[in-house]
Scaffold this motif. Structure first.
Motif, PDB file in Angstrom:
ATOM      1  N   GLU A 146       0.830  -1.211   0.000  1.00  0.00           N
ATOM      2  CA  GLU A 146       0.000   0.000   0.000  1.00  0.00           C
ATOM      3  C   GLU A 146       0.864   1.261   0.000  1.00  0.00           C
ATOM      4  O   GLU A 146       0.565   2.238  -0.694  1.00  0.00           O
ATOM      5  N   ASN A 150       0.764   4.150  -2.987  1.00  0.00           N
ATOM      6  CA  ASN A 150       0.434   5.551  -2.700  1.00  0.00           C
ATOM      7  C   ASN A 150       1.594   6.485  -3.025  1.00  0.00           C
ATOM      8  O   ASN A 150       1.377   7.623  -3.471  1.00  0.00           O
ATOM      9  N   LYS A 153       1.482   7.180  -6.685  1.00  0.00           N
ATOM     10  CA  LYS A 153       0.374   8.088  -6.986  1.00  0.00           C
ATOM     11  C   LYS A 153       0.734   9.535  -6.652  1.00  0.00           C
ATOM     12  O   LYS A 153       0.331  10.465  -7.349  1.00  0.00           O
ATOM     13  N   ARG A 154       1.486   9.712  -5.563  1.00  0.00           N
ATOM     14  CA  ARG A 154       1.870  11.075  -5.151  1.00  0.00           C
ATOM     15  C   ARG A 154       3.062  11.602  -5.940  1.00  0.00           C
ATOM     16  O   ARG A 154       3.465  12.748  -5.771  1.00  0.00           O
TER      17      ARG A 154
END
Length: 212
Positions: A146, A150, A153-154
């Motif tokens: 996870e 993330n 994505k950032r």
């Protein structure tokens, strides 16, 4: 005398106007009759071409549409696919992929040795970190997957994963240290990783380079 002439001229003009109107009416009537005649001719031609037609015999049978397949939630399928892609195996052995330097670094195919050297020297600013201290193996594996997802994505390029030195574990062995390396190699978004510098955690952490 002049008055009689004017009356006669007006009467003649009126008669001509009435005559013109009557001719227009006759022309319109003739056109209507011609259209009806053509329509009847077309209808007769159609009937002759298809022949005699008999009505279908009524039946008591009813036609039911085939049963529709049970709906499957698209989000459910997407979640299952994502879970499959993110699954990390404990059976994978990363040892043969690691460079035999003191930092046991790893670089995906196509990543230059210069990139790994820069990673060891702290060329990239660490933009995020994950601390796995105290987590069980399954919990740590899910947390790592996870965290990486993330981070990408950032738009983070360089992150740190703290797995610990194993000082608090049974036999003082760093259980998560080897597991984390195995898991990282299986993630497509991981381009390279190496042991962190002393100021960044040393043997208890890894610095990971992600896809740009």
């Amino acid at each position: 005398m002049s008055g009689s002439i004017k009356d006669f001229a007006a009467l003649k003009s009126l008669r001509n106007e009435l005559k013109a109107q009557e001719e227009q009416r006759k022309a319109a009537e003739a056109e209507r009759l011609e259209r009806e005649k053509q329509l009847r001719a077309d209808t007769d031609l159609f009937r002759r071409s298809i022949g005699d037609v008999a009505p279908l015999t009524p039946t008591d049978k009813t036609h039911s549409p085939p049963p529709r397949p049970l709906p499957i939630a698209k989000h459910h399928l997407a979640d299952e696919q994502a879970a499959l892609e993110q699954s990390l195996s404990d059976e994978f052995n990363v040892d043969t992929l690691l460079d035999t330097d003191e930092g046991l670094s790893y670089a995906r195919e196509g990543i230059s040795s210069d990139t790994v050297r820069k990673l060891r020297r702290g060329h990239w600013v660490i933009q995020g970190q994950l601390d796995l201290h105290g987590m069980r193996r399954e919990e740590a594996r899910e947390a790592l997957a996870e965290f990486l997802r993330n981070a990408v994505k950032r738009g983070q390029r360089c992150v740190r994963v703290i797995h610990g030195k194993g000082l608090g574990s049974i036999n003082k062995e760093p259980v998560l240290k080897s597991k984390v390396r195995n898991w990282l190699v299986q993630k497509d978004e991981v381009m390279a990783f190496c042991q962190a510098r002393a100021v960044d955690g040393g043997a208890g952490a890894l610095v990971v380079l992600l896809k740009a």
